[in-house]
Motif scaffolding. Sequence first.
Motif, PDB file in Angstrom:
ATOM      1  N   ALA A  84       7.794   8.419   1.677  1.00  0.00           N
ATOM      2  CA  ALA A  84       6.847   8.777   2.738  1.00  0.00           C
ATOM      3  C   ALA A  84       6.669  10.282   2.889  1.00  0.00           C
ATOM      4  CB  ALA A  84       7.319   8.178   4.062  1.00  0.00           C
ATOM      5  N   ASP A  85       7.730  11.054   2.644  1.00  0.00           N
ATOM      6  CA  ASP A  85       7.710  12.471   2.993  1.00  0.00           C
ATOM      7  C   ASP A  85       7.592  13.444   1.829  1.00  0.00           C
ATOM      8  OD1 ASP A  85       8.037  11.642   5.603  1.00  0.00           O
ATOM      9  OD2 ASP A  85      10.210  11.958   5.604  1.00  0.00           O
ATOM     10  N   GLU A  86       7.821  12.995   0.612  1.00  0.00           N
ATOM     11  CA  GLU A  86       7.876  13.924  -0.514  1.00  0.00           C
ATOM     12  C   GLU A  86       6.736  13.688  -1.491  1.00  0.00           C
ATOM     13  OE1 GLU A  86      11.810  13.567  -2.169  1.00  0.00           O
ATOM     14  OE2 GLU A  86      12.750  14.252  -0.315  1.00  0.00           O
ATOM     15  N   GLU A  87       6.368  14.737  -2.210  1.00  0.00           N
ATOM     16  CA  GLU A  87       5.328  14.651  -3.236  1.00  0.00           C
ATOM     17  C   GLU A  87       5.808  13.743  -4.369  1.00  0.00           C
ATOM     18  OE1 GLU A  87       2.414  16.681  -3.703  1.00  0.00           O
ATOM     19  OE2 GLU A  87       2.557  17.602  -1.728  1.00  0.00           O
ATOM     20  N   ILE A  88       4.889  13.006  -4.963  1.00  0.00           N
ATOM     21  CA  ILE A  88       5.244  12.085  -6.040  1.00  0.00           C
ATOM     22  C   ILE A  88       5.878  12.835  -7.208  1.00  0.00           C
ATOM     23  CG2 ILE A  88       4.305  10.539  -7.801  1.00  0.00           C
ATOM     24  CD1 ILE A  88       2.388   9.470  -5.675  1.00  0.00           C
ATOM     25  N   ASP A  89       5.304  13.961  -7.610  1.00  0.00           N
ATOM     26  CA  ASP A  89       5.873  14.716  -8.732  1.00  0.00           C
ATOM     27  C   ASP A  89       7.308  15.146  -8.449  1.00  0.00           C
ATOM     28  OD1 ASP A  89       3.663  14.435 -10.318  1.00  0.00           O
ATOM     29  OD2 ASP A  89       3.039  16.535 -10.219  1.00  0.00           O
ATOM     30  N   TYR A  90       7.580  15.546  -7.230  1.00  0.00           N
ATOM     31  CA  TYR A  90       8.940  15.950  -6.869  1.00  0.00           C
ATOM     32  C   TYR A  90       9.903  14.775  -6.996  1.00  0.00           C
ATOM     33  CZ  TYR A  90      12.901  17.857  -4.344  1.00  0.00           C
ATOM     34  OH  TYR A  90      14.162  18.277  -4.016  1.00  0.00           O
ATOM     35  N   ILE A  91       9.490  13.606  -6.535  1.00  0.00           N
ATOM     36  CA  ILE A  91      10.335  12.413  -6.638  1.00  0.00           C
ATOM     37  C   ILE A  91      10.597  12.078  -8.103  1.00  0.00           C
ATOM     38  CG2 ILE A  91      10.456   9.921  -6.213  1.00  0.00           C
ATOM     39  CD1 ILE A  91       8.777  10.465  -3.652  1.00  0.00           C
ATOM     40  N   ALA A  97      12.943   5.029   1.379  1.00  0.00           N
ATOM     41  CA  ALA A  97      11.625   4.926   2.008  1.00  0.00           C
ATOM     42  C   ALA A  97      11.202   6.281   2.574  1.00  0.00           C
ATOM     43  CB  ALA A  97      11.655   3.870   3.100  1.00  0.00           C
ATOM     44  N   GLU A  98      12.175   7.048   3.074  1.00  0.00           N
ATOM     45  CA  GLU A  98      11.866   8.363   3.613  1.00  0.00           C
ATOM     46  C   GLU A  98      11.349   9.301   2.520  1.00  0.00           C
ATOM     47  OE1 GLU A  98      14.945   6.863   4.143  1.00  0.00           O
ATOM     48  OE2 GLU A  98      14.425   6.153   6.138  1.00  0.00           O
ATOM     49  N   MET A  99      11.969   9.242   1.338  1.00  0.00           N
ATOM     50  CA  MET A  99      11.502  10.067   0.226  1.00  0.00           C
ATOM     51  C   MET A  99      10.067   9.706  -0.127  1.00  0.00           C
ATOM     52  SD  MET A  99      14.923  10.045  -2.201  1.00  0.00           S
ATOM     53  CE  MET A  99      13.987  10.110  -3.694  1.00  0.00           C
ATOM     54  N   GLY A 142      13.963   1.076   0.806  1.00  0.00           N
ATOM     55  CA  GLY A 142      13.687   1.904  -0.353  1.00  0.00           C
ATOM     56  C   GLY A 142      13.398   1.064  -1.574  1.00  0.00           C
ATOM     57  N   ALA A 143      13.696   1.622  -2.761  1.00  0.00           N
ATOM     58  CA  ALA A 143      13.357   0.929  -4.001  1.00  0.00           C
ATOM     59  C   ALA A 143      14.270   1.392  -5.130  1.00  0.00           C
ATOM     60  CB  ALA A 143      11.904   1.197  -4.368  1.00  0.00           C
ATOM     61  N   LYS A 144      14.342   0.570  -6.181  1.00  0.00           N
ATOM     62  CA  LYS A 144      15.028   0.938  -7.414  1.00  0.00           C
ATOM     63  C   LYS A 144      13.987   1.069  -8.518  1.00  0.00           C
ATOM     64  CE  LYS A 144      19.620  -0.841  -6.688  1.00  0.00           C
ATOM     65  NZ  LYS A 144      20.755  -1.509  -7.290  1.00  0.00           N
ATOM     66  N   VAL A 145      14.250   1.983  -9.437  1.00  0.00           N
ATOM     67  CA  VAL A 145      13.343   2.246 -10.549  1.00  0.00           C
ATOM     68  C   VAL A 145      14.032   1.794 -11.836  1.00  0.00           C
ATOM     69  CG1 VAL A 145      12.136   4.055 -11.823  1.00  0.00           C
ATOM     70  CG2 VAL A 145      12.316   4.192  -9.340  1.00  0.00           C
ATOM     71  N   PHE A 146      13.280   1.074 -12.682  1.00  0.00           N
ATOM     72  CA  PHE A 146      13.819   0.534 -13.928  1.00  0.00           C
ATOM     73  C   PHE A 146      12.950   0.945 -15.106  1.00  0.00           C
ATOM     74  CE2 PHE A 146      14.952  -2.360 -10.525  1.00  0.00           C
ATOM     75  CZ  PHE A 146      16.295  -2.585 -10.751  1.00  0.00           C
ATOM     76  N   ASN A 178       0.826  -1.211   0.000  1.00  0.00           N
ATOM     77  CA  ASN A 178       0.000   0.000   0.000  1.00  0.00           C
ATOM     78  C   ASN A 178       0.858   1.257   0.000  1.00  0.00           C
ATOM     79  OD1 ASN A 178      -2.291  -1.598   0.012  1.00  0.00           O
ATOM     80  ND2 ASN A 178      -2.502  -1.545   2.230  1.00  0.00           N
ATOM     81  N   ALA A 179       1.954   1.239   0.712  1.00  0.00           N
ATOM     82  CA  ALA A 179       2.808   2.421   0.815  1.00  0.00           C
ATOM     83  C   ALA A 179       3.438   2.797  -0.520  1.00  0.00           C
ATOM     84  CB  ALA A 179       3.898   2.179   1.861  1.00  0.00           C
TER      85      ALA A 179
END
Length: 82
Positions: free
Chosen positions: A59-66, A55-57, A38-42, A14-15
């Motif tokens: 949880a704490d940051e907007e999706i668009d910013y990430i 994981a902190e990003m 955390g995670a890796k993006v491919f 869910n997170a």
Amino acid sequence: MILNIDNLSVSLRNAWADLAASLERLGYDIKVFSGSKGAKVFAKDTGAEAGEISAEMAADEEIDYILYSRLNLKRKAEETGG
């Protein structure tokens, strides 16, 4: 899509679900590490690693910013209206 979704607890699924959905629209998959590391993006088309998300990003940051500042991904033409 979360590549290793079967290995995640329900709370972790869910997170990361909203972030994974946004990445999928841009043509990326995500592999979340066990625990809260955390995670890796491919990239879907090449399988090349596009970056990592803590994981902190997530949880704490907007999706668009990430997506567009942390990972420096390009917006798809459909999203920008062109």
